[in-house]
Design a protein around this motif. Structure first.
Motif: not given
Length: 226
Positions: A21-26, A29-38
């Motif tokens: 929360x409060x992090x940048x949009x990038x 998005x990076x965190x969501x994509x990394x989770x989905x890759x896993x």
């Protein structure tokens, strides 16, 4: 501070993501994509474990049919093993190919996500999809094994057709006996072969189609709930 959100609409597609929360949009998005890759990697492993069990099953069908049907061939009903073996193999092969198709679809989607992550990071960080590319997954040894399996399946198809031809064709193909057990078996064998071939064609382009679909959908506006 992080917050856990659930992504996906159906129960089977949902997965939890911890978003800062409060992090940048990038960063989000990076965190969501990394989770989905896993999650994709885990799903691919589970599919491949299922496939391993069916590989052993197809081997048992082929060896058992040739052994039972070949030894004491005309004794009792041993010849029926040769007649029905192609159907068991067709179902096993079709299921196996569909499992590998699901893996290929996820591999294509994973390749797209890795590309996007590398773009955000500004360097080649995730390399699995490039090292284990579709070309590597279809290397010469794999192609040779596919051909061996295909030849074995066609041999059993021919043996099955021959068994019923000698016993039930009555030498007539046009007229009142066209729907004898021999011709019916040949029709069913053709359908079983078509089913396996169709599954193979779907598998061939599954990875590239998944990549292209992800590329087309990425960045589009999320539709509102009905």
């Amino acid at each position: 501070m992080t917050r856990r959100i659930v992504v996906g609409q159906s129960a089977s597609d949902r997965f939890a993501v911890d978003v800062e929360v409060g992090g940048s949009r990038d960063d989000q998005l990076l965190q969501i994509m990394l989770t989905e890759v896993a999650d994709l990697t885990k799903a691919m492993r589970e599919f491949l474990m299922t496939a391993d069990r069916f590989v052993n099953f197809t081997g048992i069908i082929a060896v058992g049919a040739l052994t039972i049907g070949g030894i004491n061939h005309d004794h009792g009903k041993n010849w029926l093993a040769l007649v029905f073996a192609p159907y068991g193999l067709a179902m096993a092969f079709a299921y196996l190919i569909q499992v590998y198709t699901e893996v290929e679809k996820r591999a294509g989607y994973k390749k797209f996500l890795e590309y996007q992550i590398n773009q955000v990071m500004g360097k080649q960080v995730l390399l699995e999809s490039q090292i284990n590319s579709q070309v590597e997954r279809n290397r010469l040894s794999v192609q040779l094994m596919q051909r061996v399996n295909g030849i074995g399946f066609l041999i059993l198809v021919c043996l099955s057709g021959r068994e019923t031809f000698h016993r039930y064709s009555d030498g007539k193909y046009w007229g009142g006996w066209i729907l004898n057990l021999s011709t019916l078996n040949i029709v069913f064998l053709c359908f079983a072969t078509y089913m396996v071939v169709q599954a193979g064609l779907e598998n061939k382009n599954a990875s590239s189609q998944a990549y292209e679909n992800a590329q087309a959908l990425y960045g589009t506006v999320v539709p509102t709930s009905p």
